[in-house]
Structures are given as C-alpha cells and as structure tokens.
Scaffold this motif. Structure first.
Motif, PDB file in Angstrom:
ATOM      1  N   SER A 146      -4.347  -1.271   4.304  1.00 29.79           N
ATOM      2  CA  SER A 146      -5.212  -0.176   4.768  1.00 29.79           C
ATOM      3  C   SER A 146      -4.450   0.752   5.711  1.00 29.79           C
ATOM      4  N   LEU A 147      -3.491   0.205   6.490  1.00 27.75           N
ATOM      5  CA  LEU A 147      -2.693   1.040   7.387  1.00 27.75           C
ATOM      6  C   LEU A 147      -1.827   2.025   6.611  1.00 27.75           C
ATOM      7  N   ALA A 148      -1.438   1.656   5.394  1.00 26.33           N
ATOM      8  CA  ALA A 148      -0.548   2.506   4.606  1.00 26.33           C
ATOM      9  C   ALA A 148      -1.193   3.835   4.240  1.00 26.33           C
ATOM     10  N   SER A 149      -2.519   3.887   4.197  1.00 24.90           N
ATOM     11  CA  SER A 149      -3.213   5.119   3.805  1.00 24.90           C
ATOM     12  C   SER A 149      -3.572   5.995   5.000  1.00 24.90           C
ATOM     13  N   LYS A 150      -3.204   5.571   6.211  1.00 27.00           N
ATOM     14  CA  LYS A 150      -3.562   6.325   7.415  1.00 27.00           C
ATOM     15  C   LYS A 150      -2.397   7.202   7.864  1.00 27.00           C
ATOM     16  N   ASN A 151      -2.735   8.386   8.342  1.00 25.36           N
ATOM     17  CA  ASN A 151      -1.728   9.349   8.780  1.00 25.36           C
ATOM     18  C   ASN A 151      -1.613   9.350  10.299  1.00 25.36           C
ATOM     19  N   ALA A 152      -0.413   9.607  10.794  1.00 30.59           N
ATOM     20  CA  ALA A 152      -0.179   9.670  12.234  1.00 30.59           C
ATOM     21  C   ALA A 152      -0.305  11.110  12.725  1.00 30.59           C
ATOM     22  N   GLU A 153      -1.311  11.361  13.535  1.00 31.28           N
ATOM     23  CA  GLU A 153      -1.534  12.688  14.104  1.00 31.28           C
ATOM     24  C   GLU A 153      -1.913  12.533  15.576  1.00 31.28           C
ATOM     25  N   ARG A 154      -1.732  13.617  16.346  1.00 29.02           N
ATOM     26  CA  ARG A 154      -2.077  13.644  17.763  1.00 29.02           C
ATOM     27  C   ARG A 154      -1.446  12.448  18.475  1.00 29.02           C
ATOM     28  N   LEU A 155      -0.129  12.437  18.479  1.00 25.87           N
ATOM     29  CA  LEU A 155       0.614  11.275  18.970  1.00 25.87           C
ATOM     30  C   LEU A 155       0.362  11.001  20.450  1.00 25.87           C
ATOM     31  N   SER A 156       0.270  12.062  21.270  1.00 24.55           N
ATOM     32  CA  SER A 156       0.092  11.847  22.710  1.00 24.55           C
ATOM     33  C   SER A 156      -1.224  11.126  22.998  1.00 24.55           C
ATOM     34  N   VAL A 157      -2.291  11.515  22.300  1.00 22.47           N
ATOM     35  CA  VAL A 157      -3.583  10.862  22.487  1.00 22.47           C
ATOM     36  C   VAL A 157      -3.524   9.427  21.969  1.00 22.47           C
ATOM     37  N   ALA A 158      -2.815   9.219  20.859  1.00 24.39           N
ATOM     38  CA  ALA A 158      -2.698   7.869  20.296  1.00 24.39           C
ATOM     39  C   ALA A 158      -1.959   6.938  21.259  1.00 24.39           C
ATOM     40  N   VAL A 159      -0.916   7.449  21.913  1.00 21.32           N
ATOM     41  CA  VAL A 159      -0.183   6.639  22.888  1.00 21.32           C
ATOM     42  C   VAL A 159      -1.084   6.279  24.062  1.00 21.32           C
ATOM     43  N   TYR A 160      -1.872   7.250  24.521  1.00 20.27           N
ATOM     44  CA  TYR A 160      -2.812   6.991  25.627  1.00 20.27           C
ATOM     45  C   TYR A 160      -3.857   5.950  25.227  1.00 20.27           C
ATOM     46  N   LEU A 161      -4.453   6.094  24.034  1.00 17.77           N
ATOM     47  CA  LEU A 161      -5.472   5.136  23.583  1.00 17.77           C
ATOM     48  C   LEU A 161      -4.861   3.759  23.357  1.00 17.77           C
ATOM     49  N   SER A 162      -3.625   3.713  22.862  1.00 19.25           N
ATOM     50  CA  SER A 162      -2.939   2.434  22.653  1.00 19.25           C
ATOM     51  C   SER A 162      -2.699   1.730  23.982  1.00 19.25           C
ATOM     52  N   THR A 163      -2.347   2.506  25.009  1.00 10.98           N
ATOM     53  CA  THR A 163      -2.153   1.926  26.338  1.00 10.98           C
ATOM     54  C   THR A 163      -3.458   1.342  26.870  1.00 10.98           C
ATOM     55  N   CYS A 164      -4.551   2.065  26.656  1.00 12.68           N
ATOM     56  CA  CYS A 164      -5.865   1.564  27.087  1.00 12.68           C
ATOM     57  C   CYS A 164      -6.187   0.250  26.393  1.00 12.68           C
ATOM     58  N   GLY A 189       0.811  -1.209   0.000  1.00 10.47           N
ATOM     59  CA  GLY A 189       0.000   0.000   0.000  1.00 10.47           C
ATOM     60  C   GLY A 189       0.841   1.253   0.000  1.00 10.47           C
ATOM     61  N   ARG A 190       1.960   1.229   0.730  1.00 15.89           N
ATOM     62  CA  ARG A 190       2.809   2.418   0.841  1.00 15.89           C
ATOM     63  C   ARG A 190       3.477   2.744  -0.478  1.00 15.89           C
ATOM     64  N   THR A 191       3.867   1.714  -1.240  1.00 15.03           N
ATOM     65  CA  THR A 191       4.535   1.931  -2.526  1.00 15.03           C
ATOM     66  C   THR A 191       3.532   2.120  -3.658  1.00 15.03           C
ATOM     67  N   ARG A 192       2.250   2.062  -3.333  1.00 16.98           N
ATOM     68  CA  ARG A 192       1.152   2.204  -4.312  1.00 16.98           C
ATOM     69  C   ARG A 192       1.103   1.035  -5.287  1.00 16.98           C
ATOM     70  N   PHE A 193       1.834  -0.057  -4.978  1.00 22.07           N
ATOM     71  CA  PHE A 193       1.663  -1.270  -5.775  1.00 22.07           C
ATOM     72  C   PHE A 193       0.241  -1.787  -5.609  1.00 22.07           C
ATOM     73  N   PHE A 194      -0.304  -1.555  -4.407  1.00 20.27           N
ATOM     74  CA  PHE A 194      -1.695  -1.867  -4.102  1.00 20.27           C
ATOM     75  C   PHE A 194      -2.382  -0.534  -3.833  1.00 20.27           C
ATOM     76  N   THR A 195      -3.264  -0.111  -4.711  1.00 22.94           N
ATOM     77  CA  THR A 195      -3.921   1.179  -4.560  1.00 22.94           C
ATOM     78  C   THR A 195      -5.001   1.122  -3.486  1.00 22.94           C
ATOM     79  N   ASP A 196      -5.518   2.293  -3.102  1.00 22.52           N
ATOM     80  CA  ASP A 196      -6.601   2.346  -2.128  1.00 22.52           C
ATOM     81  C   ASP A 196      -7.829   1.604  -2.638  1.00 22.52           C
ATOM     82  N   GLU A 197      -8.082   1.706  -3.940  1.00 23.85           N
ATOM     83  CA  GLU A 197      -9.235   1.010  -4.525  1.00 23.85           C
ATOM     84  C   GLU A 197      -9.049  -0.501  -4.450  1.00 23.85           C
ATOM     85  N   ALA A 198      -7.831  -0.958  -4.736  1.00 25.43           N
ATOM     86  CA  ALA A 198      -7.551  -2.397  -4.659  1.00 25.43           C
ATOM     87  C   ALA A 198      -7.700  -2.896  -3.228  1.00 25.43           C
ATOM     88  N   THR A 199      -7.233  -2.096  -2.262  1.00 31.61           N
ATOM     89  CA  THR A 199      -7.365  -2.465  -0.850  1.00 31.61           C
ATOM     90  C   THR A 199      -8.824  -2.553  -0.447  1.00 31.61           C
TER      91      THR A 199
END
Length: 307
Positions: free
Chosen positions: A213-231, A22-32
């Motif tokens: 599908s993970l390849a098309s997702k962006n990492a934002e609000r890292l502190s909240v993500a770390v908290y939710l991941s811990t939960c 997905g990251r290299t676009r060998f598999f497009t979002d539509e294909a995913t």
C-alpha cells in the motif's frame, strides 16, 4: 539496541518486500486492496478473537492504563491541532494532522510485532491501546470533520459513528473473544486449529499489505511530513511515557508495551479517512511513508529502552 533492531528487521523486511511488489506492479493496487481486506476481515480478526478468548477482561482492563494512554495521546493531539490552527489551516485539516500525530499502526503492525518481540503477555495492553484508538480517536475525527463542515453535530452523525464502530471487525472480534472468555466455554480443538491457521496469515499478510500500500502513495509537503513524523515517532511515545511512569500508576510491563505501541508509525486507516473526506490525503500518505521508514530505527530504540 542492536539485538532488538535485528529482531525487528525481519518485520520491516516483509514490509520492504511488499513495497517492492507494489512498486514494480507485480502486486497491483487491486491485489493490495483484496489482500488488505482479507487480513482486516479474516486473518487479523481470527488472531484477535483467539487472543481475547484466552484472556479475562477483568485481568486486561486497567483504568490507570487507559487514562495514561488517553491523557498522553490527548496532549499530543491537542498540540498538533493548535499548531495546525496557528498555521491557519481549517479545522478539518487540523483534525487529520492531529490524527497522524497519535494514531499508530497498532492493528496491522503492533499486534503481530509486539506480541512476538515483547512476549505473548503484550497482547492485553496492545488491545487496550487499539480499543482507545478505535473507539475514542476514531470517533473524534469523524465528529470534528463533520461538525466543521456542517457547523453542528447532527444525531445522524453520531449514529453513523456508532454503526462504523459496530461494523469494525477488530472491535467485533475483540468483543466476541472477551464474551467467549466470560462464558468460560472451552474452544473446541477443530475451532482452535482453524483460528490458528487463519490467524497465522495475519502477520505476513498484514506486513506485506503495509508495504504494497505504501508503494502507491506519493511524497508531498515534506516539511509538514517531517513535523508530523516527529510528533508520532518521538513526541507521542514520550508523552505517553510521562503519563504512564509519572502520573498514573501503570504496571511497569504494561507501561513498556504502551510506550512501544505509541512509537509505531502512522496507521493506514488515517489515509483512508482522509481520502474518504477529501482532506489532505497526500499529506497523510507522506507522513505514513516517512514514519514507516524511520520507525525501523525509532521503534527498535523505544523497545530496547523500555525492555
């Protein structure tokens, strides 16, 4: 832990391969999207139907098991909701964060991985966890978001939730399988082979689709993500373990499967709901990224501990 880690590594290896594609676009979002649809509606449904058709609902259904998982998950759900409200987030965002804290990727990751790592007997407990997630918490988030926006729960909302549950192929395939089992109808050989071939595509297809599908997702609000991941990766399995081992009389093997299922990373359908209702989708995508990456270690640790 090392032997368990080495056994889980191939599963996450397929996820990593999908991420690369997905990251290299060998598999497009539509294909995913089409691969995910194939796994969701066909391959995984065939696998779940075959599993359920060879089980007895009376043997699988355990109210102490359901109450233990529901109680542990509700505690974490309430905790995440309270923390969100203390941070002065609106109720719909609080519901999405709470969903991230308790809804694991049981369908696409838990069903194939736990049944292979913990034995075929794990499918019954895994399906009970999946049913609680879909029926209770899957309905809860829709009701809370709609009520927070409209100020009430209209009958039309409940009808929409009911229609969504009936149309969910995982619920339908499990229900149809248990009905087939109750009727005590032997599965014809051609049908059994058909289900085996189609269901066999569920494991690699689901894992590859997760990575792509993970390849098309962006990492934002890292502190909240770390908290939710811990939960999700730590607090949720610990809460479920306390309920299963100390409060409710859950059979030890079933309890171990429940705890391992609770340790799974955030499910992709949480992002779909967040995107659909336009409630913090980037926050959810970051939590999915973080939990999936960290679960390479945490899931192995919990499976090793309960084993």
């Amino acid at each position: 832990m090392l032997p368990i880690f080495l056994k889980t590594l191939p599963f996450f290896g397929v996820i990593a391969l999908g991420y690369w594609a997905g990251r290299t676009r060998f598999f497009t979002d539509e294909a995913t999207a089409y691969l995910t649809k194939f796994v969701f509606y066909f391959a995984l449904s065939a696998m779940l139907f075959k599993f359920a058709a060879n089980l007895s609902l009376a043997e699988v259904l355990s109210w102490p098991f359901i109450m233990a998982y529901l109680a542990g998950s509700t505690i974490v759900y309430a905790f995440a909701t309270i923390v969100a409200l203390v941070r002065r987030l609106p109720m719909d965002e609080a519901a999405v964060e709470a969903q991230c804290a308790v809804i694991g990727n049981v369908g696409f990751l838990g069903v194939p991985m736990l049944t292979l790592l913990m034995g075929a007997e794990a499918i019954g407990p895994v399906m009970m966890v999946l049913a609680v997630d879909l029926l209770f918490f899957g309905s809860m988030i829709v009701i809370i978001i709609t009520a927070s926006r409209d100020g009430r729960v209209a009958p039309g909302v409940l009808l929409s939730v009911g229609r969504g549950l009936v149309r969910n192929p995982m619920i339908m395939s499990i229900g149809a399988g248990f009905l087939w089992s109750a009727l005590q109808i032997p599965i014809p050989v051609p049908m059994n082979e058909f289900l085996s071939i189609l269901g066999g595509a569920a494991t690699p297809g689901a894992l590859f689709a997760i990575g792509a599908s993970l390849a098309s997702k962006n990492a934002e609000r890292l502190s909240v993500a770390v908290y939710l991941s811990t939960c999700k990766l730590l607090l949720h399995p610990f809460a479920v373990a306390i309920m299963a081992l100390m409060v409710f009389p859950v059979e030890p093997y079933a309890a171990s499967v429940m705890i391992a299922a609770a340790a799974l990373p955030v499910a992709g359908n949480v992002y779909i709901l967040a995107q659909h209702y336009r409630v913090a989708p980037h926050r959810v995508s970051t939590a999915i990224l973080f939990t999936t990456a960290a679960s390479i270690v945490t899931v192995s640790a919990f499976i090793a501990a309960v084993s």
